[in-house]
Design a protein around this motif. Sequence first.
Motif, PDB file in Angstrom:
ATOM      1  N   HIS A 182       2.029  -5.588 -11.351  1.00 22.23           N
ATOM      2  CA  HIS A 182       2.694  -6.086 -12.553  1.00 22.23           C
ATOM      3  C   HIS A 182       1.671  -6.337 -13.653  1.00 22.23           C
ATOM      4  N   LEU A 183       0.587  -6.998 -13.307  1.00 21.39           N
ATOM      5  CA  LEU A 183      -0.431  -7.324 -14.306  1.00 21.39           C
ATOM      6  C   LEU A 183      -1.041  -6.067 -14.909  1.00 21.39           C
ATOM      7  N   GLN A 184      -1.245  -5.066 -14.123  1.00 21.11           N
ATOM      8  CA  GLN A 184      -1.879  -3.846 -14.611  1.00 21.11           C
ATOM      9  C   GLN A 184      -0.883  -2.821 -15.129  1.00 21.11           C
ATOM     10  N   GLU A 185       0.369  -2.931 -14.744  1.00 18.01           N
ATOM     11  CA  GLU A 185       1.396  -1.944 -15.108  1.00 18.01           C
ATOM     12  C   GLU A 185       0.943  -0.532 -14.752  1.00 18.01           C
ATOM     13  N   ALA A 186       0.516  -0.401 -13.501  1.00 21.70           N
ATOM     14  CA  ALA A 186       0.013   0.902 -13.075  1.00 21.70           C
ATOM     15  C   ALA A 186       0.540   1.256 -11.696  1.00 21.70           C
ATOM     16  N   ALA A 187       1.840   1.317 -11.543  1.00 18.23           N
ATOM     17  CA  ALA A 187       2.430   1.576 -10.231  1.00 18.23           C
ATOM     18  C   ALA A 187       2.045   2.945  -9.679  1.00 18.23           C
ATOM     19  N   LEU A 188       1.676   3.893 -10.539  1.00 19.47           N
ATOM     20  CA  LEU A 188       1.324   5.227 -10.053  1.00 19.47           C
ATOM     21  C   LEU A 188       0.082   5.237  -9.183  1.00 19.47           C
ATOM     22  N   VAL A 189      -0.745   4.215  -9.293  1.00 20.64           N
ATOM     23  CA  VAL A 189      -1.950   4.199  -8.471  1.00 20.64           C
ATOM     24  C   VAL A 189      -1.663   3.726  -7.055  1.00 20.64           C
ATOM     25  N   ASP A 190      -0.383   3.492  -6.721  1.00 19.47           N
ATOM     26  CA  ASP A 190      -0.032   3.109  -5.351  1.00 19.47           C
ATOM     27  C   ASP A 190      -0.535   4.128  -4.341  1.00 19.47           C
ATOM     28  N   VAL A 191      -0.550   5.367  -4.715  1.00 22.59           N
ATOM     29  CA  VAL A 191      -0.994   6.420  -3.811  1.00 22.59           C
ATOM     30  C   VAL A 191      -2.425   6.146  -3.348  1.00 22.59           C
ATOM     31  N   VAL A 192      -3.222   5.613  -4.245  1.00 22.14           N
ATOM     32  CA  VAL A 192      -4.624   5.366  -3.955  1.00 22.14           C
ATOM     33  C   VAL A 192      -4.828   4.022  -3.272  1.00 22.14           C
ATOM     34  N   ASN A 193      -3.850   3.163  -3.299  1.00 23.50           N
ATOM     35  CA  ASN A 193      -4.058   1.797  -2.817  1.00 23.50           C
ATOM     36  C   ASN A 193      -4.141   1.690  -1.300  1.00 23.50           C
ATOM     37  N   ASP A 194      -4.392   2.770  -0.634  1.00 26.54           N
ATOM     38  CA  ASP A 194      -4.653   2.670   0.794  1.00 26.54           C
ATOM     39  C   ASP A 194      -5.982   1.974   1.064  1.00 26.54           C
ATOM     40  N   ILE A 195      -6.683   1.591   0.023  1.00 25.31           N
ATOM     41  CA  ILE A 195      -7.875   0.771   0.160  1.00 25.31           C
ATOM     42  C   ILE A 195      -7.528  -0.513   0.896  1.00 25.31           C
ATOM     43  N   ASP A 196      -6.236  -0.824   0.933  1.00 28.99           N
ATOM     44  CA  ASP A 196      -5.798  -2.038   1.608  1.00 28.99           C
ATOM     45  C   ASP A 196      -6.208  -2.063   3.076  1.00 28.99           C
ATOM     46  N   TYR A 197      -6.492  -0.898   3.667  1.00 25.00           N
ATOM     47  CA  TYR A 197      -6.944  -0.901   5.062  1.00 25.00           C
ATOM     48  C   TYR A 197      -8.232  -1.694   5.200  1.00 25.00           C
ATOM     49  N   LEU A 198      -9.103  -1.680   4.191  1.00 25.44           N
ATOM     50  CA  LEU A 198     -10.315  -2.492   4.241  1.00 25.44           C
ATOM     51  C   LEU A 198      -9.961  -3.968   4.319  1.00 25.44           C
ATOM     52  N   HIS A 199      -8.969  -4.364   3.523  1.00 32.31           N
ATOM     53  CA  HIS A 199      -8.534  -5.760   3.538  1.00 32.31           C
ATOM     54  C   HIS A 199      -7.960  -6.126   4.903  1.00 32.31           C
ATOM     55  N   CYS A 200      -7.140  -5.269   5.471  1.00 30.47           N
ATOM     56  CA  CYS A 200      -6.550  -5.543   6.792  1.00 30.47           C
ATOM     57  C   CYS A 200      -7.630  -5.667   7.864  1.00 30.47           C
ATOM     58  N   ARG A 201      -8.595  -4.771   7.839  1.00 28.74           N
ATOM     59  CA  ARG A 201      -9.705  -4.850   8.805  1.00 28.74           C
ATOM     60  C   ARG A 201     -10.484  -6.142   8.621  1.00 28.74           C
ATOM     61  N   TYR A 202     -10.724  -6.493   7.381  1.00 30.55           N
ATOM     62  CA  TYR A 202     -11.478  -7.706   7.081  1.00 30.55           C
ATOM     63  C   TYR A 202     -10.734  -8.946   7.589  1.00 30.55           C
ATOM     64  N   ILE A 203      -9.436  -9.037   7.311  1.00 35.37           N
ATOM     65  CA  ILE A 203      -8.635 -10.182   7.756  1.00 35.37           C
ATOM     66  C   ILE A 203      -8.624 -10.255   9.284  1.00 35.37           C
ATOM     67  N   THR A 204      -8.463  -9.104   9.934  1.00 31.73           N
ATOM     68  CA  THR A 204      -8.485  -9.087  11.395  1.00 31.73           C
ATOM     69  C   THR A 204      -9.822  -9.596  11.914  1.00 31.73           C
ATOM     70  N   LEU A 205     -10.907  -9.141  11.322  1.00 34.54           N
ATOM     71  CA  LEU A 205     -12.233  -9.589  11.733  1.00 34.54           C
ATOM     72  C   LEU A 205     -12.388 -11.092  11.566  1.00 34.54           C
ATOM     73  N   ILE A 206     -12.059 -11.595  10.396  1.00 33.45           N
ATOM     74  CA  ILE A 206     -12.307 -12.999  10.088  1.00 33.45           C
ATOM     75  C   ILE A 206     -11.469 -13.935  10.956  1.00 33.45           C
ATOM     76  N   TYR A 207     -10.231 -13.578  11.213  1.00 35.47           N
ATOM     77  CA  TYR A 207      -9.325 -14.516  11.866  1.00 35.47           C
ATOM     78  C   TYR A 207      -9.082 -14.256  13.355  1.00 35.47           C
ATOM     79  N   THR A 208      -9.644 -13.192  13.916  1.00 38.00           N
ATOM     80  CA  THR A 208      -9.481 -12.967  15.356  1.00 38.00           C
ATOM     81  C   THR A 208     -10.818 -12.563  15.957  1.00 38.00           C
TER      82      THR A 208
END
Length: 192
Positions: free
Chosen positions: A66-92
């Motif tokens: 919403h802040l960026q108004e750039a929904a088309l970059v969703d295709v690239v937002n698979d960077i979220d896997y880094l966040h998921c790995r990081y959260i898994t590491l930190i909390y388990t």
Amino acid sequence: MADFSSESVQAMHMLLVDQDLSWKEEAVTKETWPQGPLKASCLYRQLPKFQNGDLTLYQSNAILRHLQEAALVDVVNDIDYLHCRYITLIYTNYETSKEDNMKNLPEHLRASETLLSQNQGSQASIMGNQISFVDYNLLDMLLNHQVLTPSCLDSFSLLSANVACLSTWPKLKAFLASPKYVNLLINDNGKQ
């Protein structure tokens, strides 16, 4: 108004600061969260919560889009896997799995390095011509990983250049040097 947890707030702060957007933030502590009316008002009973007039949004990436108004970059937002790995590491199993996770990090960073190599030479943006919320997410994750393993980007020249470039932008540089950023633990359980 925005209410954030520390895990999800930094990419939003970077975007807001760098794009010269003003905001009011309400801090929520572990002590006040369970008793206050805010938790009952939040969808999924989770933060962050973003309000702008009649619009209320939940979930970090929805707010960033919403802040960026750039929904088309969703295709690239698979960077979220880094966040998921990081959260898994930190909390388990942090103590027993940090070394293995950091050893396997290069294979996961290669995808982001490849995206940067396809962006027509821009050091600042995954998309090549304009910064988006994906870039703020990537910067946040890379800075967090550098706290855990300072040398993690040594074999990734484009990711290193990306972090160096964005970190020198005047508004981001000031934010990253501010006590608000420097004194914040990168996660709620104190693991670093």
